[in-house]
Design a protein around this motif. Sequence first.
Motif, short mmCIF file in Angstrom:
data_model
loop_
_atom_site.label_atom_id
_atom_site.label_comp_id
_atom_site.label_asym_id
_atom_site.label_seq_id
_atom_site.Cartn_x
_atom_site.Cartn_y
_atom_site.Cartn_z
N VAL A 51 0.85 -1.19 0.00
CA VAL A 51 0.00 0.00 0.00
C VAL A 51 0.88 1.25 0.00
CG1 VAL A 51 -1.82 1.24 1.22
CG2 VAL A 51 -1.74 -1.27 1.30
N PRO A 52 0.75 2.09 -1.01
CA PRO A 52 1.60 3.29 -1.07
C PRO A 52 1.25 4.31 0.00
CG PRO A 52 -0.01 3.31 -2.86
CD PRO A 52 -0.15 1.98 -2.17
N HIS A 53 2.26 5.07 0.40
CA HIS A 53 2.06 6.14 1.39
C HIS A 53 1.12 7.20 0.84
CE1 HIS A 53 2.83 9.14 4.41
NE2 HIS A 53 3.33 9.97 3.52
N GLN A 54 0.17 7.62 1.66
CA GLN A 54 -0.77 8.66 1.27
C GLN A 54 -0.58 9.84 2.24
OE1 GLN A 54 -2.73 8.54 -1.31
NE2 GLN A 54 -2.44 6.39 -1.90
N PRO A 55 0.03 10.93 1.79
CA PRO A 55 0.31 12.06 2.70
C PRO A 55 -0.92 12.57 3.43
CG PRO A 55 1.45 12.36 0.61
CD PRO A 55 0.54 11.17 0.43
N ILE A 56 -2.09 12.51 2.82
CA ILE A 56 -3.30 13.04 3.46
C ILE A 56 -3.58 12.35 4.80
CG2 ILE A 56 -4.83 11.45 2.23
CD1 ILE A 56 -6.97 13.56 2.27
N LEU A 57 -3.17 11.09 4.93
CA LEU A 57 -3.49 10.34 6.15
C LEU A 57 -2.66 10.79 7.36
CD1 LEU A 57 -3.92 6.74 4.70
CD2 LEU A 57 -5.62 8.54 5.01
N SER A 58 -1.56 11.48 7.11
CA SER A 58 -0.73 11.94 8.23
C SER A 58 -0.95 13.42 8.52
CB SER A 58 0.75 11.68 7.94
OG SER A 58 1.15 12.30 6.73
N ARG A 59 -1.91 14.04 7.82
CA ARG A 59 -2.20 15.46 8.05
C ARG A 59 -3.26 15.59 9.16
NH1 ARG A 59 -3.74 17.09 2.12
NH2 ARG A 59 -4.51 18.97 3.17
N PRO A 60 -2.96 16.35 10.24
CA PRO A 60 -3.95 16.49 11.31
C PRO A 60 -5.06 17.45 10.94
CG PRO A 60 -2.03 17.84 11.78
CD PRO A 60 -1.70 17.07 10.52
N LEU A 69 -7.70 20.22 7.00
CA LEU A 69 -6.44 19.48 7.13
C LEU A 69 -5.26 20.45 7.08
CD1 LEU A 69 -7.27 16.52 4.72
CD2 LEU A 69 -7.14 16.43 7.21
N VAL A 70 -4.27 20.19 7.91
CA VAL A 70 -3.10 21.06 7.98
C VAL A 70 -1.99 20.50 7.09
CG1 VAL A 70 -1.30 21.99 9.48
CG2 VAL A 70 -3.66 21.85 10.29
N ASP A 71 -1.60 21.31 6.10
CA ASP A 71 -0.49 20.92 5.22
C ASP A 71 0.85 21.37 5.77
OD1 ASP A 71 -1.92 19.66 3.17
OD2 ASP A 71 -2.50 21.59 2.32
N THR A 72 0.86 22.57 6.32
CA THR A 72 2.12 23.14 6.79
C THR A 72 1.86 24.07 7.97
OG1 THR A 72 4.09 24.36 6.06
CG2 THR A 72 1.98 25.13 5.24
#
Length: 366
Positions: A208-217, A240-243
């Motif tokens: 399963v590839p990494h999905q950045p959205i899942l680690s965004r609080p 969702l917080v990107d930065t």
Amino acid sequence: MNQTTPRVFIAATRQNDGKTTTSLGLMAALQQQHPRIGYIKPVGQRFVEIEEQKIDEDTVLMDKVYQLDCPLVDMSPIAIEPDFTRKYLESANYDVLVKRIQKAFDRVAWEKNFVLCEGSGHAGVGSVFDLSNARVAKVLGAKAIIVSQGGIGKPIDEVAINQALFEKEGVEVIGVILNKVLPNKVDFIKDFASRGLKRKGLELLGVVPHQPILSRPTLELIHEELQSEALNKSKQFNNLVDTVVVGAMGVQNAVKHFKCGALLIVPGDREDILLAAATALTDEKTGVPCLAGIVLTDDIRPSGAVEKILKAAPFPVLLAKKDSYTVASTVHDLTVKTRATDTAKINVIRDMIAKHVDVKRILSRL
């Protein structure tokens, strides 16, 4: 105890490998084959209190997402409270706990044609009170799948340790799912990890590839973690917080870092930066302010006029007691868990498990 309803036990090699994410996606994929599906997390360590019952957080998530039509207490029969281990070591009640798990499973499996059983960490978690994940899988008569993070050497080493614990309990591990794999490494990992696992007698069931959205609080998670005060009545707590931008510079430099999805962390007396953030940043298409949110630090409120402007902002504006450095560190170190309100994340999870995990192969091995 029910011995006929098909079941599978999902374990992991360590915390935060993606076990719950995988379970969440597998529930949807398995429903395509078994519309009436049940879920149980026999031993839970992170729980909430609902109607005076301690219910595992992941159980609450699954029930809200899939409306499982089963009492929560049956899907989460044992909650590990802080003094649980001490009490057990003083007076072990193993047989009582096993009976509780088995009766709960019977109720969960009632009129269902499949049950997904989720563990609470690696195979050895719970050994101190004789209910390791490997032992619980044996109690339930379930075969196991191990979830691990992407890679080749380290995950296979860790899988081998967990496999040994399951085999010691007489539980068959039917395969491995590798999670959070860098997208450009998927084919490489699939090739070499499958070779390595095959040497251990294990099958690779998915990469399963990494999905950045899942680690965004979300702002909701940050609000809860900081125990902050909401200064406005925003309906965008799912932002969702990107930065993260810390307002420790002049306003002319701070605005250069403002972009959609940014969380601004700034003391409440930096009104120049606050006004710039509240009024300047808008989405090019809609013209609506698109900052993810603002956290005012040091428990400093802005002046009445500026606070009035902030209260009208569409995104959440929070007031935290801690200083900017502590708030930024807390946000950085957050463990991001998917919630039932994270609709976009849940859709991503369903799609990626359906696409990257061989569900038909899993069912054929049970």
